[in-house]
Motif scaffolding. Structure first.
Motif, mmCIF file in Angstrom:
data_model
loop_
_atom_site.group_PDB
_atom_site.id
_atom_site.type_symbol
_atom_site.label_atom_id
_atom_site.label_comp_id
_atom_site.label_asym_id
_atom_site.label_seq_id
_atom_site.Cartn_x
_atom_site.Cartn_y
_atom_site.Cartn_z
ATOM 1 N N VAL A 176 0.836 -1.188 0.000
ATOM 2 C CA VAL A 176 0.000 0.000 0.000
ATOM 3 C C VAL A 176 0.879 1.248 0.000
ATOM 4 O O VAL A 176 1.892 1.292 0.694
ATOM 5 N N GLU A 177 0.493 2.269 -0.765
ATOM 6 C CA GLU A 177 1.218 3.539 -0.742
ATOM 7 C C GLU A 177 0.759 4.338 0.469
ATOM 8 O O GLU A 177 -0.442 4.496 0.702
ATOM 9 N N VAL A 178 1.724 4.811 1.242
ATOM 10 C CA VAL A 178 1.426 5.563 2.464
ATOM 11 C C VAL A 178 2.387 6.732 2.595
ATOM 12 O O VAL A 178 3.417 6.793 1.937
ATOM 13 N N THR A 179 2.020 7.648 3.467
ATOM 14 C CA THR A 179 2.941 8.684 3.928
ATOM 15 C C THR A 179 3.020 8.508 5.435
ATOM 16 O O THR A 179 1.997 8.499 6.118
ATOM 17 N N ILE A 180 4.244 8.327 5.932
ATOM 18 C CA ILE A 180 4.456 8.056 7.352
ATOM 19 C C ILE A 180 5.163 9.237 7.993
ATOM 20 O O ILE A 180 6.168 9.727 7.469
ATOM 21 N N ASP A 181 4.634 9.681 9.112
ATOM 22 C CA ASP A 181 5.326 10.671 9.934
ATOM 23 C C ASP A 181 6.144 9.884 10.953
ATOM 24 O O ASP A 181 5.586 9.216 11.819
ATOM 25 N N ALA A 182 7.466 9.954 10.810
ATOM 26 C CA ALA A 182 8.379 9.267 11.720
ATOM 27 C C ALA A 182 9.279 10.326 12.334
ATOM 28 O O ALA A 182 10.159 10.853 11.660
ATOM 29 N N ALA A 183 9.022 10.650 13.587
ATOM 30 C CA ALA A 183 9.722 11.743 14.272
ATOM 31 C C ALA A 183 9.526 13.026 13.457
ATOM 32 O O ALA A 183 8.405 13.380 13.144
ATOM 33 N N SER A 184 10.619 13.694 13.064
ATOM 34 C CA SER A 184 10.470 14.959 12.341
ATOM 35 C C SER A 184 10.456 14.764 10.826
ATOM 36 O O SER A 184 10.420 15.733 10.077
ATOM 37 N N ASP A 185 10.497 13.520 10.365
ATOM 38 C CA ASP A 185 10.538 13.238 8.929
ATOM 39 C C ASP A 185 9.186 12.756 8.412
ATOM 40 O O ASP A 185 8.407 12.164 9.146
ATOM 41 N N ARG A 186 8.957 13.005 7.142
ATOM 42 C CA ARG A 186 7.769 12.499 6.460
ATOM 43 C C ARG A 186 8.255 11.630 5.304
ATOM 44 O O ARG A 186 8.957 12.100 4.417
ATOM 45 N N ILE A 220 23.646 3.482 19.746
ATOM 46 C CA ILE A 220 22.334 4.128 19.635
ATOM 47 C C ILE A 220 21.242 3.171 20.119
ATOM 48 O O ILE A 220 21.105 2.062 19.580
ATOM 49 N N PRO A 221 20.448 3.574 21.110
ATOM 50 C CA PRO A 221 19.330 2.716 21.518
ATOM 51 C C PRO A 221 18.255 2.701 20.433
ATOM 52 O O PRO A 221 18.038 3.708 19.751
ATOM 53 N N PHE A 222 17.596 1.553 20.264
ATOM 54 C CA PHE A 222 16.531 1.452 19.261
ATOM 55 C C PHE A 222 15.449 2.508 19.496
ATOM 56 O O PHE A 222 14.865 3.011 18.542
ATOM 57 N N ASP A 223 15.198 2.850 20.761
ATOM 58 C CA ASP A 223 14.160 3.840 21.075
ATOM 59 C C ASP A 223 14.464 5.211 20.486
ATOM 60 O O ASP A 223 13.559 6.029 20.329
ATOM 61 N N ALA A 224 15.730 5.476 20.159
ATOM 62 C CA ALA A 224 16.108 6.771 19.601
ATOM 63 C C ALA A 224 16.002 6.798 18.079
ATOM 64 O O ALA A 224 16.085 7.862 17.468
ATOM 65 N N VAL A 225 15.804 5.633 17.448
ATOM 66 C CA VAL A 225 15.800 5.540 15.985
ATOM 67 C C VAL A 225 14.412 5.865 15.429
ATOM 68 O O VAL A 225 13.415 5.263 15.821
ATOM 69 N N ALA A 226 14.371 6.833 14.495
ATOM 70 C CA ALA A 226 13.117 7.161 13.798
ATOM 71 C C ALA A 226 12.956 6.269 12.568
ATOM 72 O O ALA A 226 11.886 5.752 12.302
ATOM 73 N N TRP A 227 14.037 6.106 11.822
ATOM 74 C CA TRP A 227 14.033 5.222 10.652
ATOM 75 C C TRP A 227 15.451 5.041 10.147
ATOM 76 O O TRP A 227 16.353 5.799 10.502
ATOM 77 N N VAL A 228 15.635 3.991 9.345
ATOM 78 C CA VAL A 228 16.948 3.680 8.774
ATOM 79 C C VAL A 228 16.806 3.705 7.257
ATOM 80 O O VAL A 228 15.920 3.056 6.692
ATOM 81 N N ARG A 229 17.686 4.469 6.617
ATOM 82 C CA ARG A 229 17.665 4.591 5.150
ATOM 83 C C ARG A 229 18.704 3.644 4.561
ATOM 84 O O ARG A 229 19.846 3.615 4.999
ATOM 85 N N LEU A 230 18.277 2.871 3.547
ATOM 86 C CA LEU A 230 19.180 1.966 2.832
ATOM 87 C C LEU A 230 19.146 2.281 1.364
ATOM 88 O O LEU A 230 18.091 2.599 0.815
ATOM 89 N N GLU A 231 20.287 2.160 0.725
ATOM 90 C CA GLU A 231 20.348 2.393 -0.728
ATOM 91 C C GLU A 231 19.987 1.146 -1.518
ATOM 92 O O GLU A 231 19.869 1.202 -2.712
ATOM 93 N N ALA A 232 19.806 0.008 -0.859
ATOM 94 C CA ALA A 232 19.473 -1.249 -1.544
ATOM 95 C C ALA A 232 18.076 -1.668 -1.139
ATOM 96 O O ALA A 232 17.899 -2.397 -0.185
ATOM 97 N N ALA A 233 17.072 -1.209 -1.885
ATOM 98 C CA ALA A 233 15.678 -1.459 -1.524
ATOM 99 C C ALA A 233 15.336 -2.938 -1.497
ATOM 100 O O ALA A 233 14.531 -3.385 -0.693
ATOM 101 N N ALA A 251 8.294 4.471 16.322
ATOM 102 C CA ALA A 251 8.632 5.809 15.833
ATOM 103 C C ALA A 251 7.530 6.412 14.966
ATOM 104 O O ALA A 251 7.581 7.590 14.630
ATOM 105 N N VAL A 252 6.523 5.614 14.612
ATOM 106 C CA VAL A 252 5.460 6.105 13.734
ATOM 107 C C VAL A 252 4.515 7.011 14.522
ATOM 108 O O VAL A 252 3.907 6.599 15.494
#
Length: 202
Positions: free
Chosen positions: A56-66, A185-198, A97-98
């Motif tokens: 499904v296509e979504v827009t997620i607010d994760a911390a200060s990022d969209r 970094i504690p997992f609780d501090a992570v908003a999201w992880v960006r990867l270049e290999a989808a 983080a959502v």
């Protein structure tokens, strides 16, 4: 003749009352079912049911990022997206983080009735489990924190509730000479992880 009409009316009245009672019970049962439905179950319902299906296509607010993209996978406490900005960029988002999701009304209704299927292996994979796979693959990532900071590097270790990140330039391989520092970094501090290999998160 009059009695026939009387009994027909009586049958119609009883049938109507039974139908109203059944509708009331169905409504109450639905309210009860929805009261036990958790946010995580609804997020997992966004993922495709088979590897060939599109999410499904979504827009997620994760911390200060969209983040805008297509849901490709979900586990016990995380969700993966192919980001709309590029076909090769993916995001791994912990449920915690959502802050909110924007999606179509049809998709929202579908998540309120998740498919009754036995949980698969992927459904039981935790955020830490997926991060440990990234450790094994030695992929460069950017870890976006809930405070808005972004740290690029390679995850060296992923524990039960934290990760160790070797900092280096984004997109470059981890070499001892290119590492500029280390972060735990504690997992609780992570908003999201960006990867270049989808493809990794499918």
């Amino acid at each position: 003749m009059r009695w026939d009409r009387f009994f027909d009316d009586l049958e119609d009245q009883v049938a109507s009352e039974w139908e109203a009672e059944r509708a009331a019970l169905d409504t109450e049962a639905e309210r009860l079912r929805l009261s036990t439905l958790g946010f995580a179950a609804r997020l997992r319902a966004l993922a495709p049911g088979s590897p060939d299906a599109r999410g499904v296509e979504v827009t997620i607010d994760a911390a200060s990022d969209r983040l805008r993209g297509t849901v490709t996978s979900a586990g016990s406490d995380w969700l993966a997206l192919d980001l709309a900005e590029s076909a090769t960029v993916a995001a791994l988002v912990p449920f915690a983080a959502v802050r909110g999701l924007a999606l179509t009304h049809a998709a929202m209704l579908a998540t309120a009735r998740p498919a009754d299927r036995p949980p698969g292996l992927r459904d039981r994979m935790s955020f830490g489990f997926v991060l440990r796979d990234l450790v094994r693959r030695r992929l460069a990532v950017t870890v976006h924190l809930r405070d808005g900071a972004a740290l690029s590097g390679t995850i060296d270790r992923a524990g039960a509730d934290h990760l160790d990140l070797a900092l280096h330039d984004p997109g470059s391989p981890r070499r001892a000479a290119s590492v500029t520092g280390f972060r735990m970094i504690p997992f609780d501090a992570v908003a999201w992880v960006r990867l270049e290999a989808a493809a990794v998160l499918r």
